[in-house]
Design a protein around this motif. Structure first.
Motif, short mmCIF file in Angstrom:
data_model
loop_
_atom_site.label_atom_id
_atom_site.label_comp_id
_atom_site.label_asym_id
_atom_site.label_seq_id
_atom_site.Cartn_x
_atom_site.Cartn_y
_atom_site.Cartn_z
N GLY A 154 0.79 -1.23 0.00
CA GLY A 154 0.00 0.00 0.00
C GLY A 154 0.82 1.28 0.00
N ARG A 155 2.14 1.17 -0.20
CA ARG A 155 2.99 2.37 -0.18
C ARG A 155 2.58 3.35 -1.27
NH1 ARG A 155 7.87 0.06 -0.49
NH2 ARG A 155 7.91 0.13 -2.77
N GLY A 156 2.28 2.82 -2.46
CA GLY A 156 1.91 3.70 -3.56
C GLY A 156 0.65 4.49 -3.27
N LYS A 157 -0.36 3.82 -2.76
CA LYS A 157 -1.64 4.49 -2.47
C LYS A 157 -1.47 5.52 -1.38
CE LYS A 157 -6.41 3.54 -1.05
NZ LYS A 157 -7.39 2.48 -0.69
N GLY A 333 0.84 -1.02 -11.59
CA GLY A 333 2.30 -0.97 -11.61
C GLY A 333 2.80 0.31 -12.24
N ARG A 334 3.99 0.72 -11.83
CA ARG A 334 4.53 2.00 -12.29
C ARG A 334 4.91 1.97 -13.77
NH1 ARG A 334 3.13 1.02 -7.11
NH2 ARG A 334 4.60 1.81 -5.55
N LYS A 335 5.65 0.95 -14.18
CA LYS A 335 6.16 0.91 -15.55
C LYS A 335 5.04 0.84 -16.57
CE LYS A 335 9.37 -1.54 -18.61
NZ LYS A 335 10.48 -2.51 -18.69
N THR A 336 4.07 -0.02 -16.33
CA THR A 336 2.95 -0.16 -17.26
C THR A 336 2.17 1.14 -17.38
OG1 THR A 336 2.75 -2.51 -16.71
CG2 THR A 336 0.84 -1.47 -17.74
N TRP A 337 1.92 1.78 -16.22
CA TRP A 337 1.14 3.02 -16.22
C TRP A 337 1.88 4.10 -17.00
CZ3 TRP A 337 -3.58 3.77 -13.41
CH2 TRP A 337 -4.10 5.05 -13.56
N TYR A 338 3.16 4.28 -16.73
CA TYR A 338 3.91 5.36 -17.37
C TYR A 338 4.04 5.15 -18.87
CZ TYR A 338 5.33 6.67 -12.61
OH TYR A 338 5.34 7.06 -11.29
N SER A 339 4.27 3.91 -19.29
CA SER A 339 4.40 3.62 -20.72
C SER A 339 3.11 3.99 -21.45
CB SER A 339 4.71 2.14 -20.94
OG SER A 339 5.89 1.75 -20.28
N TYR A 384 8.01 7.07 -7.38
CA TYR A 384 8.86 6.15 -8.14
C TYR A 384 10.34 6.44 -7.89
CZ TYR A 384 10.35 3.28 -12.13
OH TYR A 384 10.94 2.33 -12.93
N SER A 385 10.72 7.71 -7.87
CA SER A 385 12.12 8.07 -7.64
C SER A 385 12.60 7.58 -6.28
CB SER A 385 12.29 9.59 -7.72
OG SER A 385 12.04 10.07 -9.01
N ALA A 386 11.78 7.78 -5.26
CA ALA A 386 12.17 7.37 -3.91
C ALA A 386 12.30 5.85 -3.80
CB ALA A 386 11.16 7.89 -2.89
N GLU A 387 11.58 5.12 -4.63
CA GLU A 387 11.65 3.66 -4.60
C GLU A 387 12.91 3.12 -5.28
OE1 GLU A 387 6.89 2.47 -4.66
OE2 GLU A 387 7.93 2.83 -6.56
N LEU A 388 13.54 3.93 -6.10
CA LEU A 388 14.67 3.45 -6.90
C LEU A 388 16.01 3.50 -6.16
CD1 LEU A 388 13.91 5.07 -10.38
CD2 LEU A 388 13.41 2.74 -9.62
N TYR A 389 16.04 4.16 -4.99
CA TYR A 389 17.31 4.37 -4.30
C TYR A 389 17.25 3.89 -2.85
CZ TYR A 389 18.30 7.41 -8.28
OH TYR A 389 18.50 7.91 -9.55
N PRO A 390 18.40 3.51 -2.27
CA PRO A 390 18.46 3.14 -0.86
C PRO A 390 18.39 4.38 0.03
CG PRO A 390 20.65 3.11 -1.78
CD PRO A 390 19.71 3.39 -2.93
N THR A 391 18.21 4.17 1.34
CA THR A 391 18.06 5.29 2.27
C THR A 391 19.22 6.26 2.18
OG1 THR A 391 16.78 3.89 3.77
CG2 THR A 391 17.71 5.90 4.69
N ILE A 448 12.16 0.02 -14.43
CA ILE A 448 11.92 -1.23 -13.70
C ILE A 448 10.60 -1.12 -12.96
CG2 ILE A 448 14.39 -1.64 -13.41
CD1 ILE A 448 13.96 -0.90 -10.41
N GLU A 449 10.02 -2.28 -12.59
CA GLU A 449 8.78 -2.29 -11.81
C GLU A 449 9.11 -2.34 -10.32
OE1 GLU A 449 5.70 -1.38 -10.78
OE2 GLU A 449 5.43 -1.85 -12.91
N THR A 450 8.38 -1.54 -9.51
CA THR A 450 8.67 -1.45 -8.07
C THR A 450 7.48 -1.78 -7.18
OG1 THR A 450 8.10 0.91 -8.07
CG2 THR A 450 10.41 0.33 -8.48
N LYS A 451 6.32 -2.02 -7.76
CA LYS A 451 5.12 -2.18 -6.93
C LYS A 451 5.26 -3.40 -6.01
CE LYS A 451 2.23 -5.11 -9.92
NZ LYS A 451 0.90 -5.35 -10.45
#
Length: 460
Positions: A154-157, A333-339, A384-391, A448-451
């Motif tokens: 539920g992070r995305g929502k 999902g992020r990738k599908t939506w953005y495409s 999406y950006s925050a999901e792509l990187y470590p803390t 990449i997909e992150t969901k």
């Protein structure tokens, strides 16, 4: 050396436990309060970004501005945001999320006051640039901060229902322009913009520092206090806490931040991909939405209030699209939506070129469709950006990425002003269609997909 290795292992184990406890936390009243407090600041950020577009038709008449000056005033804020995103994203990794949030809020509020006393294009450019430094720093730090409290499920929502406040702020700027500017003049927009910021400052003192950031810095005791507080509040609210599932965390999770890591290993491709998505999405949307009220008035000779109403309609439809995205993106999902969104946006943009963009209604309908589709991308890229990187890189990576938001936003209005003056309005939309197609190709090939994935699993 052996002592350092043991200390590193101990910190890694403690960090893994903190993450596991955070991942199983339900949404409590305090987390909702955090979302509201940060949301108010983000609302003001969005309002500040766009209110200049609705002040501009009056400023053009009052200061006798040329199209080039209009483009420079609009773009100055975005150039400042570029610097703010990079500077404060890096500082947030070193000094913490909350300190930088407070500083950025104070900066953009003080510059909002300064804009009230602007007397020329040059002064407005200077004030908007400095204000942009503050607004550019606030959102990437805020997005890193909120993401670090929420588990994978539920992070995305949760995050996007906070981020919806950004397009609402854009819409509110249009409403304020429609109702206030014809009666009270352009300065009324900047006065209204002070109200949300005043509410934000006291709310900030109820917000703890990010436990993920604290743990990554070896401040395990401080992180434990924050997580224990959240756990106790969840129990008091009658919410169940499942047993934490501790997963191994890469030793690099407690390493020092190093911006060069953004361009190494798995993060290199992610960094350039997210830069492209930020640039493409915002070059189109902010290029359109900041210029549309002025275009309606100068190109199509519409009355001021009607021109502002058309501009407000575009922002309002963008809010509806954003809410739909927030409710569905965890499923799609992020990738599908953005495409899909980048590709679909090319259709109304190409249609405007073919039809010639010969009437205000034609432009409003088609530009609004394209804007609403792309708004689902632009408002969710902070997630999406925050999901792509470590803390250790999250605020910095998000800040560097959103700097390209600012670059695209700065280029967009200048492109519109130049193309309209030299070639005509229809060719603006063909250029934007080409940019949207580039965004689609980059997403399909590189994203990449992150969901549904834990942050530490996505980014070791």
């Amino acid at each position: 050396m052996a002592t350092q290795v043991l200390e590193g292992a101990a910190h890694g184990a403690a960090n893994a436990e903190i993450v596991a406890r955070l991942e199983r936390l339900p949404i409590t009243r305090r987390l909702q309060l955090i979302r509201v407090a940060i949301g108010i600041a983000t609302f003001f950020d969005a309002y500040t970004v766009l209110c200049i577009a609705f002040a501009m038709p009056s400023l053009v008449a009052e200061w006798k501005l040329t199209p080039a000056q209009v483009g420079m005033i609009i773009s100055a804020g975005y150039v400042g945001q570029l610097f703010g995103a990079v500077i404060f994203g890096s500082l947030a990794e070193r000094f913490g999320r909350l300190k930088m949030l407070f500083f950025t809020i104070v900066l953009f509020v003080s510059m909002d006051v300064a804009c009230l006393f602007a007397w020329s294009a040059a002064s407005m450019i200077a004030f908007r640039f400095l204000q942009g430094v503050g607004t550019g720093g606030e959102v990437p730090v805020a997005s890193a901060y909120i993401n670090e409290f929420i588990g994978a499920h539920g992070r995305g929502k949760f995050f996007l229902l906070y981020e919806v406040i950004f397009p609402i702020g854009l819409m509110f700027a249009g409403m304020a322009g429609y109702f206030l500017v014809p009666i009270y003049g352009w300065k009324a927009l900047f006065i209204v913009g002070l109200v949300p910021s005043i509410l934000t400052l006291p709310l900030r003192y109820f917000m703890p520092e990010s436990p993920r950031w604290l743990a990554s810095k070896g401040r395990i005791e401080d992180a434990n206090k924050v997580v224990s507080m959240l756990e106790n509040e969840a129990r008091k609210e009658g919410k169940s806490l499942p047993d934490p599932v501790v997963r191994p965390i890469d030793p690099k999770a407690t390493a020092k931040s190093d911006w060069r890591e953004l361009f190494k290993g798995i993060y290199k491709k992610r960094t350039f991909t997210i830069w492209a998505l930020w640039f493409c999405g915002y070059m189109i949307n902010n290029g359109m939405v900041t210029w549309l009220p002025t275009l309606y008035k100068t190109v199509f000779k519409m009355p001021l209030q009607e021109a502002l109403a058309y501009g407000w309609t575009t922002s309002g439809v963008g809010v509806i699209a954003s809410i739909i995205c927030a409710l569905l993106i965890d499923k799609v999902g992020r990738k599908t939506w953005y495409s899909a969104a980048f590709f679909l946006a090319t259709i109304p943009l190409v249609s405007l070129t073919v039809m010639g963009a010969t009437s205000a209604l034609q432009v409003m309908v088609m530009a609004t469709i394209a804007y609403a589709i792309l708004q689902t991308i632009t408002f969710s890229l902070y997630l999406y950006s925050a999901e792509l990187y470590p803390t250790r890189l999250r605020a910095m990576g998000t800040g560097f990425g959103s700097a390209w938001l600012r670059a695209g936003s700065a280029v967009g209005p200048i492109v519109v002003g130049t193309v309209v003056a030299d070639f005509g309005i229809r060719y603006v939309f063909s250029a934007f269609a080409a940019v949207a197609l580039i965004g689609c190709i980059v997403t399909v090939l590189c994203a990449i997909e992150t969901k549904g994935k834990v942050l530490e699993e996505l980014s070791p």
